[in-house]
Design a protein around this motif. Structure first.
Motif, PDB file in Angstrom:
ATOM      1  N   THR A  51     -30.208  -0.057 -45.763  1.00 32.84           N
ATOM      2  CA  THR A  51     -30.354   0.135 -44.324  1.00 32.84           C
ATOM      3  C   THR A  51     -31.657  -0.470 -43.828  1.00 32.84           C
ATOM      4  OG1 THR A  51     -29.110   2.202 -44.582  1.00 32.84           O
ATOM      5  CG2 THR A  51     -30.202   1.844 -42.474  1.00 32.84           C
ATOM      6  N   LEU A  52     -32.696  -0.425 -44.652  1.00 34.48           N
ATOM      7  CA  LEU A  52     -33.958  -1.088 -44.304  1.00 34.48           C
ATOM      8  C   LEU A  52     -33.720  -2.583 -44.092  1.00 34.48           C
ATOM      9  CD1 LEU A  52     -37.048  -1.328 -44.021  1.00 34.48           C
ATOM     10  CD2 LEU A  52     -37.177  -1.398 -46.530  1.00 34.48           C
ATOM     11  N   ALA A  53     -32.986  -3.209 -44.986  1.00 37.12           N
ATOM     12  CA  ALA A  53     -32.689  -4.636 -44.840  1.00 37.12           C
ATOM     13  C   ALA A  53     -31.933  -4.896 -43.537  1.00 37.12           C
ATOM     14  CB  ALA A  53     -31.869  -5.124 -46.036  1.00 37.12           C
ATOM     15  N   ARG A  54     -31.025  -4.009 -43.198  1.00 33.55           N
ATOM     16  CA  ARG A  54     -30.260  -4.141 -41.944  1.00 33.55           C
ATOM     17  C   ARG A  54     -31.194  -4.043 -40.743  1.00 33.55           C
ATOM     18  NH1 ARG A  54     -25.387  -0.221 -41.855  1.00 33.55           N
ATOM     19  NH2 ARG A  54     -24.497  -1.900 -43.104  1.00 33.55           N
ATOM     20  N   ALA A  55     -32.108  -3.076 -40.752  1.00 34.17           N
ATOM     21  CA  ALA A  55     -33.052  -2.907 -39.641  1.00 34.17           C
ATOM     22  C   ALA A  55     -33.944  -4.145 -39.485  1.00 34.17           C
ATOM     23  CB  ALA A  55     -33.903  -1.659 -39.862  1.00 34.17           C
ATOM     24  N   LEU A  56     -34.391  -4.678 -40.610  1.00 38.15           N
ATOM     25  CA  LEU A  56     -35.237  -5.878 -40.560  1.00 38.15           C
ATOM     26  C   LEU A  56     -34.468  -7.068 -40.014  1.00 38.15           C
ATOM     27  CD1 LEU A  56     -37.094  -5.489 -43.969  1.00 38.15           C
ATOM     28  CD2 LEU A  56     -38.016  -5.068 -41.680  1.00 38.15           C
ATOM     29  N   GLY A  57     -33.176  -7.114 -40.294  1.00 36.79           N
ATOM     30  CA  GLY A  57     -32.348  -8.182 -39.758  1.00 36.79           C
ATOM     31  C   GLY A  57     -32.318  -8.177 -38.239  1.00 36.79           C
ATOM     32  N   HIS A  58     -32.563  -7.019 -37.643  1.00 38.06           N
ATOM     33  CA  HIS A  58     -32.607  -6.895 -36.187  1.00 38.06           C
ATOM     34  C   HIS A  58     -34.034  -6.957 -35.651  1.00 38.06           C
ATOM     35  CE1 HIS A  58     -28.360  -6.105 -35.431  1.00 38.06           C
ATOM     36  NE2 HIS A  58     -28.355  -5.406 -36.552  1.00 38.06           N
ATOM     37  N   GLY A  59     -34.987  -7.315 -36.530  1.00 35.54           N
ATOM     38  CA  GLY A  59     -36.359  -7.496 -36.090  1.00 35.54           C
ATOM     39  C   GLY A  59     -37.151  -6.213 -35.928  1.00 35.54           C
ATOM     40  N   HIS A  60     -36.661  -5.104 -36.480  1.00 33.56           N
ATOM     41  CA  HIS A  60     -37.364  -3.835 -36.340  1.00 33.56           C
ATOM     42  C   HIS A  60     -38.573  -3.755 -37.272  1.00 33.56           C
ATOM     43  CE1 HIS A  60     -33.433  -1.781 -34.779  1.00 33.56           C
ATOM     44  NE2 HIS A  60     -33.910  -2.703 -33.963  1.00 33.56           N
ATOM     45  N   ARG A  61     -39.602  -3.079 -36.814  1.00 34.45           N
ATOM     46  CA  ARG A  61     -40.774  -2.825 -37.653  1.00 34.45           C
ATOM     47  C   ARG A  61     -40.503  -1.567 -38.460  1.00 34.45           C
ATOM     48  NH1 ARG A  61     -45.431  -4.784 -38.632  1.00 34.45           N
ATOM     49  NH2 ARG A  61     -47.257  -3.532 -39.162  1.00 34.45           N
ATOM     50  N   ALA A  62     -40.883  -1.581 -39.735  1.00 34.25           N
ATOM     51  CA  ALA A  62     -40.512  -0.487 -40.631  1.00 34.25           C
ATOM     52  C   ALA A  62     -41.661  -0.108 -41.560  1.00 34.25           C
ATOM     53  CB  ALA A  62     -39.294  -0.889 -41.458  1.00 34.25           C
ATOM     54  N   HIS A  83     -43.129  -8.434 -46.887  1.00 35.89           N
ATOM     55  CA  HIS A  83     -42.425  -8.694 -45.633  1.00 35.89           C
ATOM     56  C   HIS A  83     -43.342  -8.352 -44.464  1.00 35.89           C
ATOM     57  CE1 HIS A  83     -39.480  -8.639 -42.445  1.00 35.89           C
ATOM     58  NE2 HIS A  83     -38.571  -9.134 -43.279  1.00 35.89           N
ATOM     59  N   PRO A  84     -43.481  -9.246 -43.492  1.00 36.02           N
ATOM     60  CA  PRO A  84     -44.426  -9.016 -42.394  1.00 36.02           C
ATOM     61  C   PRO A  84     -44.086  -7.828 -41.502  1.00 36.02           C
ATOM     62  CG  PRO A  84     -43.042 -10.932 -41.946  1.00 36.02           C
ATOM     63  CD  PRO A  84     -42.799 -10.546 -43.374  1.00 36.02           C
ATOM     64  N   GLN A  85     -42.840  -7.356 -41.558  1.00 35.12           N
ATOM     65  CA  GLN A  85     -42.432  -6.236 -40.705  1.00 35.12           C
ATOM     66  C   GLN A  85     -42.399  -4.901 -41.445  1.00 35.12           C
ATOM     67  OE1 GLN A  85     -42.907  -7.679 -37.642  1.00 35.12           O
ATOM     68  NE2 GLN A  85     -41.148  -6.492 -36.965  1.00 35.12           N
ATOM     69  N   VAL A  86     -42.861  -4.886 -42.714  1.00 33.93           N
ATOM     70  CA  VAL A  86     -42.771  -3.667 -43.533  1.00 33.93           C
ATOM     71  C   VAL A  86     -44.140  -3.267 -44.066  1.00 33.93           C
ATOM     72  CG1 VAL A  86     -41.745  -2.583 -45.572  1.00 33.93           C
ATOM     73  CG2 VAL A  86     -40.430  -4.260 -44.268  1.00 33.93           C
ATOM     74  N   ASN A  87     -44.480  -2.003 -43.912  1.00 34.03           N
ATOM     75  CA  ASN A  87     -45.615  -1.404 -44.609  1.00 34.03           C
ATOM     76  C   ASN A  87     -45.031  -0.555 -45.734  1.00 34.03           C
ATOM     77  OD1 ASN A  87     -47.024  -2.535 -42.527  1.00 34.03           O
ATOM     78  ND2 ASN A  87     -48.071  -0.668 -41.904  1.00 34.03           N
ATOM     79  N   PHE A  88     -45.402  -0.858 -46.961  1.00 37.16           N
ATOM     80  CA  PHE A  88     -44.782  -0.216 -48.126  1.00 37.16           C
ATOM     81  C   PHE A  88     -45.852   0.531 -48.917  1.00 37.16           C
ATOM     82  CE2 PHE A  88     -40.689  -0.735 -50.543  1.00 37.16           C
ATOM     83  CZ  PHE A  88     -40.969   0.201 -51.520  1.00 37.16           C
ATOM     84  N   PRO A 123     -44.995   4.672 -31.971  1.00 32.76           N
ATOM     85  CA  PRO A 123     -43.756   4.129 -31.400  1.00 32.76           C
ATOM     86  C   PRO A 123     -43.494   2.671 -31.768  1.00 32.76           C
ATOM     87  CG  PRO A 123     -45.457   4.280 -29.713  1.00 32.76           C
ATOM     88  CD  PRO A 123     -46.007   4.956 -30.932  1.00 32.76           C
ATOM     89  N   ASN A 124     -44.452   2.009 -32.407  1.00 32.75           N
ATOM     90  CA  ASN A 124     -44.232   0.624 -32.818  1.00 32.75           C
ATOM     91  C   ASN A 124     -43.310   0.523 -34.038  1.00 32.75           C
ATOM     92  OD1 ASN A 124     -45.956  -0.736 -30.897  1.00 32.75           O
ATOM     93  ND2 ASN A 124     -47.671   0.219 -31.968  1.00 32.75           N
ATOM     94  N   TYR A 125     -43.090   1.649 -34.711  1.00 33.95           N
ATOM     95  CA  TYR A 125     -42.225   1.658 -35.893  1.00 33.95           C
ATOM     96  C   TYR A 125     -40.850   2.197 -35.519  1.00 33.95           C
ATOM     97  CZ  TYR A 125     -46.209   0.401 -38.682  1.00 33.95           C
ATOM     98  OH  TYR A 125     -47.291  -0.277 -39.206  1.00 33.95           O
ATOM     99  N   HIS A 126     -39.843   1.394 -35.801  1.00 32.99           N
ATOM    100  CA  HIS A 126     -38.473   1.756 -35.447  1.00 32.99           C
ATOM    101  C   HIS A 126     -37.708   2.389 -36.601  1.00 32.99           C
ATOM    102  CE1 HIS A 126     -39.407  -1.025 -32.171  1.00 32.99           C
ATOM    103  NE2 HIS A 126     -38.389  -0.508 -31.519  1.00 32.99           N
ATOM    104  N   PHE A 127     -38.145   2.135 -37.835  1.00 29.63           N
ATOM    105  CA  PHE A 127     -37.379   2.602 -38.992  1.00 29.63           C
ATOM    106  C   PHE A 127     -38.322   3.027 -40.111  1.00 29.63           C
ATOM    107  CE2 PHE A 127     -35.023   1.903 -42.968  1.00 29.63           C
ATOM    108  CZ  PHE A 127     -33.920   2.709 -42.734  1.00 29.63           C
ATOM    109  N   LEU A 128     -38.116   4.239 -40.616  1.00 24.96           N
ATOM    110  CA  LEU A 128     -38.947   4.784 -41.690  1.00 24.96           C
ATOM    111  C   LEU A 128     -38.067   5.250 -42.839  1.00 24.96           C
ATOM    112  CD1 LEU A 128     -41.320   7.052 -39.548  1.00 24.96           C
ATOM    113  CD2 LEU A 128     -41.683   4.653 -40.198  1.00 24.96           C
ATOM    114  N   VAL A 129     -38.518   4.973 -44.062  1.00 23.83           N
ATOM    115  CA  VAL A 129     -37.865   5.499 -45.264  1.00 23.83           C
ATOM    116  C   VAL A 129     -38.868   6.403 -45.970  1.00 23.83           C
ATOM    117  CG1 VAL A 129     -36.870   4.979 -47.521  1.00 23.83           C
ATOM    118  CG2 VAL A 129     -36.400   3.469 -45.576  1.00 23.83           C
ATOM    119  N   PHE A 130     -38.490   7.668 -46.148  1.00 20.97           N
ATOM    120  CA  PHE A 130     -39.289   8.620 -46.923  1.00 20.97           C
ATOM    121  C   PHE A 130     -38.518   8.916 -48.202  1.00 20.97           C
ATOM    122  CE2 PHE A 130     -41.001  10.272 -42.628  1.00 20.97           C
ATOM    123  CZ  PHE A 130     -41.928   9.236 -42.577  1.00 20.97           C
TER     124      PHE A 130
END
Length: 200
Positions: A51-62, A83-88, A123-130
């Motif tokens: 699902t993270l990959a899907r969110a990134l495909g839509h340009g979401h920050r995660a 990945h520039p849109q992911v903080n891991f 609010p700049n983050y659209h998708f989070l994985v815990f």
């Protein structure tokens, strides 16, 4: 396919389309969702990272926080870390039966959750994985009320996936989607060694 069978098939699909279209028309709320992936089967984290990959495909920050995994050689970390849109963040010290140090595990959980709360207020983050957060509640390292309160107060558009075998009632009470991954068979119990790209 005979003409009669083709006609019957088309009628069945037309009825199905009508039902689906009606359900889509009724879904008018636009907001983020809290998804819990639980159960004793394999695939909870894999689903979250898909699902993270899907969110990134839509340009979401995660952002991703792994609460147990203490090594940085997992396939998901190696793939997403640059990945520039992911903080891991890999913030655990490994499985609890490996560390055997309750204080160390609790301190790691508290530090990881403090970072999670930063993202839950941004609010700049659209998708989070815990990933494997649920174990921190199960072992008493985090208070479920604190976790549920922060999840409920997140920005309205923010989507969150929490993984782990069991889920605290407080999280289930506020979840939008709960999926259960069951264990019907696992290669490990047949003596097959864990391997990169499949288990980690």
């Amino acid at each position: 396919m005979s003409d009669a069978a083709d006609t019957k098939y088309r009628e069945r699909m037309a009825t199905k389309k009508q039902v689906v279209d009606e359900r889509i028309a009724r879904a008018t709320i636009e907001r983020g969702v809290l998804i819990l992936m639980k159960g004793n089967g394999k695939g909870k984290s894999s689903s979250a990272f898909g699902t993270l990959a899907r969110a990134l495909g839509h340009g979401h920050r995660a952002a991703v926080i792994q609460f147990i995994k203490g090594r940085k050689a997992t396939g998901e970390y190696l793939f997403f870390k640059d990945h520039p849109q992911v903080n891991f963040h890999v913030m655990g010290h490994g499985f609890t039966w490996e560390t055997q140090d309750a204080t160390k595990d609790r301190d790691a959980a508290l530090a990881a959750w403090a970072q999670a709360e930063v993202y839950l207020q941004d609010p700049n983050y659209h998708f989070l994985v815990f990933d494997e957060l649920s174990y921190m509640l199960k072992y008493g390292h985090l208070e479920p009320e604190r976790v549920a309160k922060a999840l409920a107060a997140r920005p309205a558009h923010q989507n969150v996936i929490v993984t782990g075998r069991t889920m605290a009632r407080e999280l289930q009470d506020i979840a939008d989607t709960i999926s259960i991954v069951n264990d019907e068979r696992h290669a490990f119990r047949q003596g097959v060694k864990a391997q990169p790209g499949i288990e980690y």
